[in-house]
Design a protein around this motif. Structure first.
Motif, mmCIF file in Angstrom:
data_model
loop_
_atom_site.group_PDB
_atom_site.id
_atom_site.type_symbol
_atom_site.label_atom_id
_atom_site.label_comp_id
_atom_site.label_asym_id
_atom_site.label_seq_id
_atom_site.Cartn_x
_atom_site.Cartn_y
_atom_site.Cartn_z
ATOM 1 N N GLY A 377 0.910 -1.013 0.089
ATOM 2 C CA GLY A 377 0.472 -0.005 -0.057
ATOM 3 C C GLY A 377 0.811 1.451 0.039
ATOM 4 N N ILE A 378 0.114 2.342 0.392
ATOM 5 C CA ILE A 378 0.829 3.357 0.382
ATOM 6 C C ILE A 378 0.806 4.482 1.823
ATOM 7 C CG2 ILE A 378 0.734 5.976 -0.780
ATOM 8 C CD1 ILE A 378 -0.769 4.743 -2.567
ATOM 9 N N VAL A 379 1.863 5.395 2.517
ATOM 10 C CA VAL A 379 1.349 5.256 2.730
ATOM 11 C C VAL A 379 2.183 7.364 3.139
ATOM 12 C CG1 VAL A 379 2.217 6.329 5.642
ATOM 13 C CG2 VAL A 379 1.815 4.309 4.639
ATOM 14 N N LEU A 380 0.590 8.269 3.103
ATOM 15 C CA LEU A 380 0.938 9.794 2.379
ATOM 16 C C LEU A 380 1.804 10.082 3.332
ATOM 17 C CD1 LEU A 380 -2.837 10.617 0.741
ATOM 18 C CD2 LEU A 380 -0.553 9.557 0.264
ATOM 19 N N ASN A 381 2.309 11.290 3.008
ATOM 20 C CA ASN A 381 3.426 12.184 4.376
ATOM 21 C C ASN A 381 2.879 13.638 4.326
ATOM 22 O OD1 ASN A 381 4.891 12.308 6.129
ATOM 23 N ND2 ASN A 381 6.162 13.218 4.341
ATOM 24 N N LYS A 382 2.404 14.062 3.017
ATOM 25 C CA LYS A 382 1.454 15.176 2.792
ATOM 26 C C LYS A 382 -0.294 15.050 3.109
ATOM 27 C CE LYS A 382 5.134 17.443 3.182
ATOM 28 N NZ LYS A 382 5.557 18.988 4.704
ATOM 29 N N LYS A 383 -1.422 15.942 3.117
ATOM 30 C CA LYS A 383 -2.014 16.412 3.051
ATOM 31 C C LYS A 383 -2.364 17.549 2.695
ATOM 32 C CE LYS A 383 -5.106 13.581 5.083
ATOM 33 N NZ LYS A 383 -6.556 12.261 4.198
ATOM 34 N N ILE A 384 -3.789 17.989 1.199
ATOM 35 C CA ILE A 384 -4.367 18.264 0.754
ATOM 36 C C ILE A 384 -3.830 20.098 2.859
ATOM 37 C CG2 ILE A 384 -6.511 20.475 0.309
ATOM 38 C CD1 ILE A 384 -7.614 17.697 -0.696
ATOM 39 N N ASP A 385 -3.521 20.939 1.944
ATOM 40 C CA ASP A 385 -3.224 22.532 2.167
ATOM 41 C C ASP A 385 -1.844 22.286 3.189
ATOM 42 O OD1 ASP A 385 -5.522 23.063 2.235
ATOM 43 O OD2 ASP A 385 -6.187 22.438 3.330
ATOM 44 N N ASP A 386 -0.563 21.501 3.017
ATOM 45 C CA ASP A 386 0.259 20.871 3.343
ATOM 46 C C ASP A 386 1.335 21.985 2.798
ATOM 47 O OD1 ASP A 386 -0.714 19.423 6.040
ATOM 48 O OD2 ASP A 386 0.212 17.693 5.262
ATOM 49 N N GLU A 387 2.375 22.751 3.737
ATOM 50 C CA GLU A 387 3.426 22.953 2.805
ATOM 51 C C GLU A 387 4.041 22.623 2.099
ATOM 52 O OE1 GLU A 387 4.434 26.666 5.036
ATOM 53 O OE2 GLU A 387 6.223 27.026 3.074
ATOM 54 N N VAL A 388 4.565 22.650 0.820
ATOM 55 C CA VAL A 388 5.686 21.111 0.463
ATOM 56 C C VAL A 388 6.931 22.416 0.208
ATOM 57 C CG1 VAL A 388 6.355 19.675 -1.187
ATOM 58 C CG2 VAL A 388 4.039 19.828 0.529
ATOM 59 N N THR A 389 8.176 21.788 0.253
ATOM 60 C CA THR A 389 9.115 21.538 -0.750
ATOM 61 C C THR A 389 9.762 20.649 -0.965
ATOM 62 O OG1 THR A 389 9.676 23.051 1.647
ATOM 63 C CG2 THR A 389 11.766 23.257 0.316
ATOM 64 N N LYS A 390 10.704 21.542 -2.233
ATOM 65 C CA LYS A 390 11.307 20.260 -2.993
ATOM 66 C C LYS A 390 12.348 19.514 -2.141
ATOM 67 C CE LYS A 390 13.620 19.739 -7.274
ATOM 68 N NZ LYS A 390 14.497 20.958 -8.486
ATOM 69 N N GLY A 391 11.955 18.236 -2.092
ATOM 70 C CA GLY A 391 12.528 17.058 -2.099
ATOM 71 C C GLY A 391 11.763 16.824 -0.620
ATOM 72 N N ASP A 392 10.938 17.388 -0.233
ATOM 73 C CA ASP A 392 10.650 16.567 1.361
ATOM 74 C C ASP A 392 9.653 15.841 1.153
ATOM 75 O OD1 ASP A 392 10.907 18.689 2.387
ATOM 76 O OD2 ASP A 392 8.502 20.038 2.530
ATOM 77 N N LEU A 393 9.183 14.775 1.652
ATOM 78 C CA LEU A 393 8.543 13.496 1.208
ATOM 79 C C LEU A 393 7.289 13.713 1.345
ATOM 80 C CD1 LEU A 393 8.294 10.013 1.540
ATOM 81 C CD2 LEU A 393 8.746 10.984 4.214
#
Ligand code: URA
Length: 434
Positions: A377-393
């Motif tokens: 399966g998959i475990v998400l690490n980011k959800k809608i509205d989360d801030e993301v930086t290039k290289g983040d999981l």
């Protein structure tokens, strides 16, 4: 009476009589109406619809097509919950123990996953030793003893729905309000719970793609429930992103355990509190939802809700040491991380695509004979509205299928839309309909 005339009638948008609907359901169940004529009628219904009264008669005829389960030997008001199907939807494994830990009987027949949606039975089977094939007597006895039982359908409940659903699935007639209403309610009412809460999912990972249709479906389900004198409440909730972080059988059980400890994802926890509070009020345990939420939260904090899951697992022959120590779950051998390629905010996560990727990694079925890899399966690490930086999981993949990894990484990146911050924060619960 003959099927040709009934197809002709519905094709012109006329209302079918009770006798006509009963005739169609009975004769189709008994293989006296061929699939090609039933398919034509389904398509006529798809375009012309059924009114509340026709939908009620259809639901009733589908219930009468098979066995009914008499739960009257279970003491107290029995509650049940149903979701119209989503991705990462682990609510039953959290909600059931929460509600049962407060003494409310939760006797549920669950299903298996198909396509991009998961099924509670598959999730339960990732706990070694767990039996889901309870007889009706065991379902009743277990619920009387520990207030909770979750089983697969053993007896011949709504055979008409099984046949009709299989035909709808291959004739593009699943997403019709009356057909969904009769399919879901016939199964639920054949089981005989006193109070029912329905989680109608809307969004990319659900059958209902827009809120308007979800509302129409909800209103139809409430109207038909009233005709059966059944107490039903509905939440319309978002499936614009998977619920929680985990998608896959063992992964979702681990997430359910964490949620029952109070450390799970907020969206999953809040949805369970909301669904649970409705059941507690309907059952008469509480007078208002605020009081019910307090009680549910208390039983998470004091460990009674998790203890109830342990009891459920032990009662159904499962190894409860896995619940006490979830690190014992064996996940698939290949673990691959997926990283963000740009900066920004998560605008959306295509739940359907994520569900399909999890299925292809081994967590779901293409056909009903597919053998699942319960640790994939998959475990998400980011959800809608989360801030993301290039290289983040963004997410972690688990699979035993070497040849699916590249595709999975590509599709997970495609499922995440990263850009400007959304103007409105993500909303999980859209509407409550009673
Ligand atoms: N779930 C069901 O059981 N039936 C439908 O028609 C749709 C979702």
């Amino acid at each position: 009476m003959n099927i040709y005339d009934i197809i002709e009638k519905k094709k012109h948008g006329q209302i079918l009589t009770d006798e006509e609907i009963k005739y169609v359901v009975n004769d189709f169940t008994e293989d006296k109406i061929p699939d090609y004529q039933m398919a034509a009628l389904l398509m006529a219904i798809y375009f012309k619809g059924l009114n509340v009264s026709e939908t009620y008669t259809l639901t009733k005829a589908m219930i009468e097509s098979g066995d009914k389960i008499d739960l009257s030997k279970i003491e107290g008001k029995k509650v049940d919950k149903h979701s119209t199907g989503g991705v990462g939807d682990t609510t039953t494994l959290v909600l059931g123990p929460m509600v049962a830990s407060l003494g409310i009987p939760f006797a549920k027949m669950s299903g298996r996953g198909l396509g991009h949606t998961g099924g509670t039975l598959d999730k339960l089977e990732s706990i070694p030793g767990m039996h889901i094939d309870l007889s009706t007597e065991e379902l009743i006895d277990n619920t009387n003893e520990i207030k909770i039982a979750i089983a697969g359908q053993t007896s011949n409940i709504t055979p008409a729905d099984k046949k009709l659903y299989a035909l709808r699935d291959i004739t593009a007639t699943v997403d019709n309000i009356s057909l969904i209403t009769s399919s879901i309610l016939s199964k639920k009412f054949a089981m005989g719970a006193d109070c029912l809460v329905l989680d109608v999912k809307v969004g990319s990972g659900a059958f209902m793609k827009d809120l308007e249709m979800a509302e129409e479906l909800s209103k139809m389900m409430i109207e038909v429930s009233k005709k059966f004198n059944r107490h039903t409440k509905i939440l319309i909730t978002s499936m614009e992103e998977p619920l929680g972080y985990a998608i896959g059988n063992s992964l979702e059980v681990i997430e359910a355990i964490e949620t029952l400890k109070g450390h799970g994802p907020r969206d999953l926890y809040n949805l369970c509190l909301k669904l649970g509070s409705k059941l507690l009020v309907m059952s008469g345990k509480c007078t208002c939802e605020e009081e019910a939420i307090n009680l549910l939260e208390e039983n998470v904090k004091n460990g009674l809700a998790l203890e109830k899951l342990v009891e459920l697992v032990e009662k159904q022959g499962g190894d409860s040491s896995y619940i006490k120590d979830p690190s014992k779950f064996k996940l698939s051998n290949i673990k691959q991380e997926v990283y963000a390629e740009c900066d920004g905010y998560v605008k959306s996560i295509d739940a359907l695509l994520i569900g399909e990727v999890a299925r292809d990694l081994g967590a779901g079925r293409i056909t009903k004979d597919t053998v699942l890899d319960l640790g994939s399966g998959i475990v998400l690490n980011k959800k809608i509205d989360d801030e993301v930086t290039k290289g983040d999981l963004l997410a972690t993949i688990y699979t035993n299928k070497d040849d699916e990894v590249v595709n999975a990484i590509k599709n997970i990146k495609k499922a995440y839309k990263i850009g400007e911050k959304n103007s409105q924060p993500y909303k999980l619960i859209y509407k409550e309909i009673e």
